[in-house]
Design a protein around this motif. Sequence first.
Motif, PDB file in Angstrom:
ATOM      1  N   ILE A  90     -18.503 -11.164 -15.669  1.00 29.68           N
ATOM      2  CA  ILE A  90     -17.580 -10.023 -15.619  1.00 29.68           C
ATOM      3  C   ILE A  90     -18.373  -8.710 -15.578  1.00 29.68           C
ATOM      4  CG2 ILE A  90     -15.667  -8.816 -16.753  1.00 29.68           C
ATOM      5  CD1 ILE A  90     -14.945 -11.476 -18.105  1.00 29.68           C
ATOM      6  N   ASP A 138      -9.299 -13.300 -25.623  1.00 28.92           N
ATOM      7  CA  ASP A 138      -9.895 -13.470 -24.284  1.00 28.92           C
ATOM      8  C   ASP A 138      -9.691 -12.204 -23.452  1.00 28.92           C
ATOM      9  OD1 ASP A 138     -10.386 -16.090 -25.064  1.00 28.92           O
ATOM     10  OD2 ASP A 138      -8.628 -16.898 -24.017  1.00 28.92           O
ATOM     11  N   SER A 152     -14.284 -14.803 -20.177  1.00 28.03           N
ATOM     12  CA  SER A 152     -14.838 -13.697 -20.966  1.00 28.03           C
ATOM     13  C   SER A 152     -15.643 -14.197 -22.167  1.00 28.03           C
ATOM     14  CB  SER A 152     -13.718 -12.753 -21.433  1.00 28.03           C
ATOM     15  OG  SER A 152     -12.686 -13.467 -22.071  1.00 28.03           O
ATOM     16  N   LYS A 188     -11.830  -9.197 -24.836  1.00 27.12           N
ATOM     17  CA  LYS A 188     -13.242  -9.307 -24.435  1.00 27.12           C
ATOM     18  C   LYS A 188     -13.413  -8.908 -22.966  1.00 27.12           C
ATOM     19  CE  LYS A 188     -15.725 -12.282 -27.500  1.00 27.12           C
ATOM     20  NZ  LYS A 188     -14.918 -13.112 -28.370  1.00 27.12           N
ATOM     21  N   ALA A 189     -12.492  -9.420 -22.117  1.00 29.77           N
ATOM     22  CA  ALA A 189     -12.576  -9.115 -20.683  1.00 29.77           C
ATOM     23  C   ALA A 189     -12.459  -7.609 -20.454  1.00 29.77           C
ATOM     24  CB  ALA A 189     -11.467  -9.854 -19.930  1.00 29.77           C
ATOM     25  N   CYS A 218     -10.388 -10.390 -13.783  1.00 28.10           N
ATOM     26  CA  CYS A 218     -11.098 -11.657 -13.964  1.00 28.10           C
ATOM     27  C   CYS A 218     -10.103 -12.713 -14.415  1.00 28.10           C
ATOM     28  CB  CYS A 218     -12.233 -11.515 -14.977  1.00 28.10           C
ATOM     29  SG  CYS A 218     -11.655 -11.212 -16.644  1.00 28.10           S
ATOM     30  N   PRO A 271     -19.498 -14.156 -20.013  1.00 28.17           N
ATOM     31  CA  PRO A 271     -19.244 -12.704 -20.057  1.00 28.17           C
ATOM     32  C   PRO A 271     -20.049 -11.922 -19.033  1.00 28.17           C
ATOM     33  CG  PRO A 271     -20.425 -13.434 -22.028  1.00 28.17           C
ATOM     34  CD  PRO A 271     -19.983 -14.665 -21.310  1.00 28.17           C
ATOM     35  N   SER A 305     -13.389  -5.324 -17.210  1.00 25.87           N
ATOM     36  CA  SER A 305     -12.344  -5.826 -16.316  1.00 25.87           C
ATOM     37  C   SER A 305     -11.052  -5.054 -16.604  1.00 25.87           C
ATOM     38  CB  SER A 305     -12.134  -7.319 -16.580  1.00 25.87           C
ATOM     39  OG  SER A 305     -11.092  -7.799 -15.779  1.00 25.87           O
TER      40      SER A 305
END
Length: 225
Positions: free
Chosen positions: A160, A187, A153, A190-191, A178, A157, A196
């Motif tokens: 994703i 992490d 991520s 962000k994902a 992810c 990025p 995600s």
Amino acid sequence: MNKPIIVVNFKAYGESTGKNSLNIAKTAEKVSNETGIEIAVAPSFVDLVKIKESVSIPVYAQHVDNILPGSHTGSITLENLKDWNIDGIIINHSEKQLKVSDIDELIKRSRGMGMKSIACTNNVSVTRAVASLGPDYVAIEPPELIGGDISVSVARPEVISDSVKVVKEVNINVTVLCGAGVKNKNDVKKAYQLGSSGILVASGVVKSKDIKSSLMDLASGFKGD
Ligand code: G3P
């Protein structure tokens, strides 16, 4: 957005096999109960049944062979996983890749048996192809980041967000996960922001000195703060 999920792939690390596997699975169950975040575990085949009988969270196999029960030495069948009520399968992991025809059949056969499927992909075009086969989840993991310290991520990025985009185009019912290098709350956050619904994680949990804190930290990444 689908319900968040953390899937812990135990792989074959010494830290996550044998008695250690039980400790990690029980800790994952505790954290799942305390946080309300779904946590599934994928122990080695040797530890799978023991874990399934010891915890109430979902238990996945790390791989399965696309064969029917019969004369196959050293193979794992879906039917044998079903015998022990294993909840689902991870297939096509970068460390255990399968042919597209096998992925297709395993998705269909596992669904027919009431098991979930997580199909791994290594880039956006493979995500598109695999999502069209209709697994429950696709898990995008750039192979070069697996086992490392920089999260997908953070480092990639766009992999994703582009995966989320193509999955929406080909099959809205597939949930995107992810993984690779995921280590902390940031992490995960962000994902999640990139679309995600969850993460597939191994070393960040199984090699941690404090499994509970690591899982609590990862789970907190799904909260809005
Ligand atoms: O299946 C999860 C995995 O490949 C990611 O591994 O160690 O980078 O979390 P890791």
